[in-house]
Design a protein around this motif. Structure first.
Motif, PDB file in Angstrom:
ATOM      1  N   LEU A   1      -2.354  -4.816  -0.498  1.00 58.78           N
ATOM      2  CA  LEU A   1      -1.678  -6.205  -0.396  1.00 58.78           C
ATOM      3  C   LEU A   1      -0.248  -6.079  -0.906  1.00 58.78           C
ATOM      4  CD1 LEU A   1      -1.328  -8.962   0.780  1.00 58.78           C
ATOM      5  CD2 LEU A   1      -2.473  -9.501  -1.535  1.00 58.78           C
ATOM      6  N   THR A   2      -0.062  -5.645  -2.275  1.00 53.77           N
ATOM      7  CA  THR A   2       1.011  -5.504  -2.966  1.00 53.77           C
ATOM      8  C   THR A   2       1.900  -4.643  -2.191  1.00 53.77           C
ATOM      9  OG1 THR A   2       0.323  -6.182  -4.930  1.00 53.77           O
ATOM     10  CG2 THR A   2       2.328  -5.013  -5.154  1.00 53.77           C
ATOM     11  N   HIS A   3       1.546  -3.407  -1.667  1.00 46.93           N
ATOM     12  CA  HIS A   3       2.405  -2.548  -1.099  1.00 46.93           C
ATOM     13  C   HIS A   3       2.790  -3.191   0.279  1.00 46.93           C
ATOM     14  CE1 HIS A   3       2.174   1.375  -3.088  1.00 46.93           C
ATOM     15  NE2 HIS A   3       1.005   1.033  -3.324  1.00 46.93           N
ATOM     16  N   LEU A   4       2.042  -3.893   1.119  1.00 49.64           N
ATOM     17  CA  LEU A   4       2.466  -4.657   2.264  1.00 49.64           C
ATOM     18  C   LEU A   4       3.387  -5.386   2.223  1.00 49.64           C
ATOM     19  CD1 LEU A   4      -1.048  -4.565   4.159  1.00 49.64           C
ATOM     20  CD2 LEU A   4       0.709  -3.245   4.506  1.00 49.64           C
ATOM     21  N   VAL A   5       3.059  -6.235   1.199  1.00 45.02           N
ATOM     22  CA  VAL A   5       4.183  -7.567   1.065  1.00 45.02           C
ATOM     23  C   VAL A   5       5.693  -6.860   0.751  1.00 45.02           C
ATOM     24  CG1 VAL A   5       4.855  -9.445  -0.315  1.00 45.02           C
ATOM     25  CG2 VAL A   5       2.464  -8.929   0.718  1.00 45.02           C
ATOM     26  N   GLN A   6       5.529  -6.027  -0.319  1.00 42.25           N
ATOM     27  CA  GLN A   6       6.673  -5.236  -0.662  1.00 42.25           C
ATOM     28  C   GLN A   6       7.536  -4.711   0.561  1.00 42.25           C
ATOM     29  OE1 GLN A   6       6.122  -1.803  -2.962  1.00 42.25           O
ATOM     30  NE2 GLN A   6       8.332  -1.309  -3.199  1.00 42.25           N
ATOM     31  N   TYR A   7       6.767  -3.925   1.569  1.00 38.13           N
ATOM     32  CA  TYR A   7       7.551  -3.206   2.655  1.00 38.13           C
ATOM     33  C   TYR A   7       7.737  -4.261   3.566  1.00 38.13           C
ATOM     34  CZ  TYR A   7       5.511   0.875   0.435  1.00 38.13           C
ATOM     35  OH  TYR A   7       5.194   1.907  -0.606  1.00 38.13           O
ATOM     36  N   LEU A   8       6.989  -5.445   4.048  1.00 40.75           N
ATOM     37  CA  LEU A   8       7.455  -6.198   4.669  1.00 40.75           C
ATOM     38  C   LEU A   8       8.660  -7.005   4.549  1.00 40.75           C
ATOM     39  CD1 LEU A   8       3.987  -7.676   6.343  1.00 40.75           C
ATOM     40  CD2 LEU A   8       5.538  -5.959   7.358  1.00 40.75           C
ATOM     41  N   LEU A   9       8.633  -7.608   3.202  1.00 39.67           N
ATOM     42  CA  LEU A   9       9.639  -8.542   2.556  1.00 39.67           C
ATOM     43  C   LEU A   9      11.052  -7.569   2.675  1.00 39.67           C
ATOM     44  CD1 LEU A   9      10.511 -11.131   1.397  1.00 39.67           C
ATOM     45  CD2 LEU A   9      10.058  -9.988  -0.969  1.00 39.67           C
ATOM     46  N   ALA A  10      10.905  -5.995   2.375  1.00 39.54           N
ATOM     47  CA  ALA A  10      12.270  -5.384   2.602  1.00 39.54           C
ATOM     48  C   ALA A  10      12.650  -5.432   3.855  1.00 39.54           C
ATOM     49  CB  ALA A  10      11.830  -3.842   1.978  1.00 39.54           C
ATOM     50  N   ASN A  11      11.798  -5.259   4.927  1.00 37.66           N
ATOM     51  CA  ASN A  11      12.299  -5.162   6.611  1.00 37.66           C
ATOM     52  C   ASN A  11      12.646  -6.246   6.808  1.00 37.66           C
ATOM     53  OD1 ASN A  11      11.263  -2.480   8.121  1.00 37.66           O
ATOM     54  ND2 ASN A  11       9.849  -2.781   6.345  1.00 37.66           N
ATOM     55  N   LEU A  12      12.051  -7.843   6.277  1.00 36.04           N
ATOM     56  CA  LEU A  12      12.363  -8.925   6.918  1.00 36.04           C
ATOM     57  C   LEU A  12      13.903  -9.353   6.147  1.00 36.04           C
ATOM     58  CD1 LEU A  12       8.802 -10.493   6.860  1.00 36.04           C
ATOM     59  CD2 LEU A  12      10.342  -9.650   8.629  1.00 36.04           C
ATOM     60  N   THR A  13      14.145  -8.904   4.908  1.00 35.83           N
ATOM     61  CA  THR A  13      15.189  -9.403   4.324  1.00 35.83           C
ATOM     62  C   THR A  13      16.556  -8.300   4.188  1.00 35.83           C
ATOM     63  OG1 THR A  13      14.504  -8.956   2.071  1.00 35.83           O
ATOM     64  CG2 THR A  13      14.040 -11.111   3.006  1.00 35.83           C
ATOM     65  N   GLY A  14      16.145  -7.084   4.210  1.00 37.47           N
ATOM     66  CA  GLY A  14      16.845  -6.107   4.197  1.00 37.47           C
ATOM     67  C   GLY A  14      17.790  -5.740   5.233  1.00 37.47           C
ATOM     68  N   SER A  15      18.421  -4.522   5.281  1.00 38.74           N
ATOM     69  CA  SER A  15      19.287  -4.057   6.315  1.00 38.74           C
ATOM     70  C   SER A  15      19.047  -2.500   6.360  1.00 38.74           C
ATOM     71  CB  SER A  15      20.691  -4.443   6.196  1.00 38.74           C
ATOM     72  OG  SER A  15      21.237  -3.742   5.095  1.00 38.74           O
ATOM     73  N   THR A  16      19.173  -2.028   7.570  1.00 42.80           N
ATOM     74  CA  THR A  16      19.217  -0.437   7.771  1.00 42.80           C
ATOM     75  C   THR A  16      20.280   0.296   7.102  1.00 42.80           C
ATOM     76  OG1 THR A  16      18.027  -0.766   9.860  1.00 42.80           O
ATOM     77  CG2 THR A  16      18.973   1.251   9.576  1.00 42.80           C
TER      78      THR A  16
END
Length: 725
Positions: A562-577
């Motif tokens: 769960l921690t991994h998934l939220v970490q990666y999803l939050l990065a994709n949803l708030t970050g940039s390429t």
């Protein structure tokens, strides 16, 4: 076993296995053990947890608990198990409607005749509410204590979880397993019907169907005891008996914060937007947490994504710190750790930087489509805290929306929430958004039934998994959740005073309904889906499963799925390429000369999607402000294992978790003498002789098997012959 499961003739299969044991010719080169037992699949145990004062949960004897199977048909039938049944101890099979506190406490009090309990997990949720949690969650570690308005402590004003039975916090001296209602349970039922069920009042005749459950726990008494045992080193590799519960919090900020330089940041004002991640139920790692956890943190993830462009184009006056806490079910592990780190200059900001807290709790929204703004009554009386202005601004932002926003209308404490740990440290303005005015509307709080079905998330039966992933359900539950997410977006935008202020329809246009649908599907149905796969690093693929995500916090040595998934999803949803190489991305830098970016940003290389007509994915680097911080109770750093201020929960270690069924012969076949002093002496000599003869028989049998199998070249891996040499 396959034949028995397909035909339902469990007793014949078990009898065949026992017969094979006494016929060495029938054993051939297969393991003897496999000829005797039918092993059970999909067994989930209740395990032992410990805290500063006591232990809870379940365990078996070291060699497992064995009992004659008895299917409990009603609560009135409990007396047969506890008193009149002729063949104790019994291993009781319960259908889920009978898994109640009343029945379990009766079995607990008559545990000398109870070897264990197996609960058949249902295929559908019950109509009535069920919660094995307490009526007052985390009552001893919140803000309301003898030092902070004791009249509000211990749920004196509001009982938050009135359906709570407290069963998850009882200690049982026998194992309790959950069984999946599949072929295994049919084998068990058939074995019981063929051998154990009394017909017309008659006593069942041997051989009887029995079950053995293994779930021996290494830790005992309390956390202080097991941690002391951990410190005893009698060997080079000492055996640990328990581990602290814990994981990592996930957080991100709307503008970069230097995470290397810990402590106070000059001129920085932070608003914490928080949600909790974890959940639990009675059984180990069965923690769906749909309403209690998922509804809140998915809402916050979607809100963070919707505000990404708005905060980048028109930065708010204050930094938004999106925070996802782990371990909150067990006395606020994650939030208490973050507050502790802020107080000790071990976090990116300190408490002086915190302007206010907005927490999203259970927001599954039932039929009335209301949200409630909960605040601390003590803070409301303090003009310097300025809670009233915060509430009024939220209510103003909600005008014109299809979700009504209200205060409870009477004085009551904050519901169980992470914000309580911040308030315990100092007076900070804050609001907790919930879907309940007083007691929880969640009828399955911290139970195995708080699942996708409870949120009314379902799909047409003819859809493939990939079609389910993109299918936007038209159920009222999901629509209300989406409306709530839209609402929270507007609340956040108003609260942080983005300039210029975006109209609500602009925020709604940024919001992607399919993304929320995919997150709900990924967390509550199956994490192994194409949308999740595209947003994770390649080495995390093996962690995705074809079942719902587990929301139990686990132990502190490892990050959960769960921690991994939220970490990666939050990065994709708030970050940039970031247009950089995979090597630079994985080394946390823009290029080989970059030494500074790692202090402000984090980088993760994700798999991406495969182009049409190709199987090779096109990975890319995501740059974001997402970070992890420790979610381990300060009590374990302080070695204060009897702490009253911090969580002290630990999980016992174990060696084997399994269950199996077999036929057991009558005790009347055992040698029995009248009890006299001469008998005692005779029994001692007889038992020694019997032990020696059995051991000799075992050596002769193993020698025959090993010789025979070596000659045939088909030595079974289940037979160990090296010790004979």
């Amino acid at each position: 076993a396959a034949t028995a499961r397909s035909s339902g003739r469990a007793s014949g299969q078990i009898r065949k296995r026992i017969g094979s044991y006494f016929s060495f010719a029938g054993v051939g080169c297969n393991s003897v053990e496999k000829k005797i037992y039918v092993h059970l699949n999909y067994t989930v145990p209740c395990v032992r947890l410990l805290n500063a004062t006591h232990q809870i949960g379940c365990q078996s004897h070291l060699s497992g608990n064995v009992g004659v199977l008895h299917v409990l048909e009603s609560e009135e039938n409990v007396d047969w198990v506890l008193r009149s049944g002729p063949n104790p101890p019994y291993l009781v099979i319960l259908e889920s409607p009978l898994f109640t506190r009343s029945i379990m406490m009766k079995l607990k009090n008559g545990s000398s005749r109870v070897a264990g309990v197996a609960v058949v997990a249902p295929s559908a949720n019950p109509l009535e509410g069920v919660s094995p949690h307490t009526t007052c969650p985390n009552e001893n570690t919140g803000v309301y204590t003898e030092n902070y308005d004791p009249s509000l402590a211990h749920c004196n004003v509001t009982v938050w979880n009135p359906l709570g039975s407290g069963l998850s916090y009882e200690q049982f001296d026998f194992p309790i397993f959950s069984l999946k209602d599949d072929n295994d349970t049919q084998v068990i039922r058939q074995c019981y019907m063929d051998h154990n069920r009394a017909v017309n009042g008659s006593t069942p005749q041997y051989p009887l169907c029995a079950m053995q459950l293994y779930s021996h726990m290494s830790a005992v008494t309390d956390t202080a005891t097991c941690m002391r045992r951990n410190d005893i080193n009698f060997s080079i590799s000492p055996e640990m008996v328990c581990d602290p519960l814990g994981d990592y919090n996930v957080w991100a900020s709307t503008r970069p914060i230097n995470n290397t330089a810990k402590g106070h940041k000059m001129w920085e004002s932070v608003v914490i937007a928080a949600a909790r991640l974890d959940s639990r139920s009675f059984f180990f790692e069965v923690a769906p947490g749909a309403e209690s956890g998922v509804s809140g943190f998915v809402t916050l993830l979607a809100a963070a994504h919707a505000l990404r462009n708005a905060t980048q184009e028109a930065p708010p006056n204050r930094t938004i710190l999106y925070t996802f806490f782990q371990g909150e079910t067990f006395d606020y592990i994650g939030s208490s750790r973050m507050v502790y780190d802020m107080q000790n200059n071990n976090f990116a900001v300190d408490l002086d930087n915190v302007h206010s807290v907005l927490e999203i709790g259970q927001v599954g929204l039932r039929a009335d489509s209301r949200l409630w703004l909960h605040s601390d009554p003590v803070s409301r009386k303090n003009d310097s805290v300025n809670v009233r202005k915060l509430i009024e601004s939220l209510q103003t932002a909600a005008k014109g929306l299809n979700v009504s926003v209200n205060e409870p209308g009477f004085s009551q404490p904050l519901p169980p929430s992470s914000f309580q740990r911040f308030l315990r440290a100092r007076p900070i303005p804050g609001v907790v958004i919930e879907d309940h005015q007083s007691a929880f509307t969640n009828r399955f709080y911290e139970s195995m039934y708080d699942n996708a079905e409870y949120l009314n998330i379902s799909y047409p039966p003819n859809l493939t998994p990939e079609e389910q992933l993109v299918f936007v359900t038209d159920t009222a539950k999901v629509l209300l959740l989406i409306a709530n997410i839209h609402h929270v977006h507007v609340l956040l935008n108003q609260l942080y005073k983005a300039s210029p202020r975006l109209p609500s329809d602009s925020l709604f246009n940024m919001f992607s309904v399919p993304q929320v649908t995919r997150m709900l599907y990924g967390f509550l149905i199956r994490s192994n889906n194409s949308w999740f796969q595209q947003r994770i690093p390649p080495d995390f693929m093996s962690h995705l499963t074809d079942r719902p995500t587990n929301f139990y916090v686990g132990v502190a040595q490892q990050r959960s799925e769960l921690t991994h998934l939220v970490q990666y999803l939050l990065a994709n949803l708030t970050g940039s390429t970031a247009n950089i190489s995979q090597d630079n991305c994985q080394n946390q830098r823009e290029d080989e000369k970059d030494k500074e970016s790692k202090h402000m940003y984090s980088y993760v290389w994700v798999q991406g999607a495969a182009p049409p007509n190709s199987t090779k994915r096109e990975g890319f680097c995501v740059r974001s402000t997402v970070r992890l911080s420790k979610a381990l109770s300060p009590a374990f750093d302080l070695r204060d294992y009897t702490s009253k201020n911090y969580s002290t929960w630990t999980e016992s270690r174990w060696k084997s978790i399994k269950g199996r069924i077999f036929l057991v012969a009558s005790h009347d076949l055992e040698v029995n003498f009248p009890f006299t002093p001469q008998r005692q002496h005779m029994e001692c000599r007889f038992n020694l002789h019997l032990c020696f003869m059995n051991f000799l028989r075992f050596l002769l049998t193993m020698n025959w098997l090993c010789t025979h199998c070596r000659k045939s070249g088909k030595l079974d891996a289940g037979i160990h012959c090296s010790f004979l040499e």
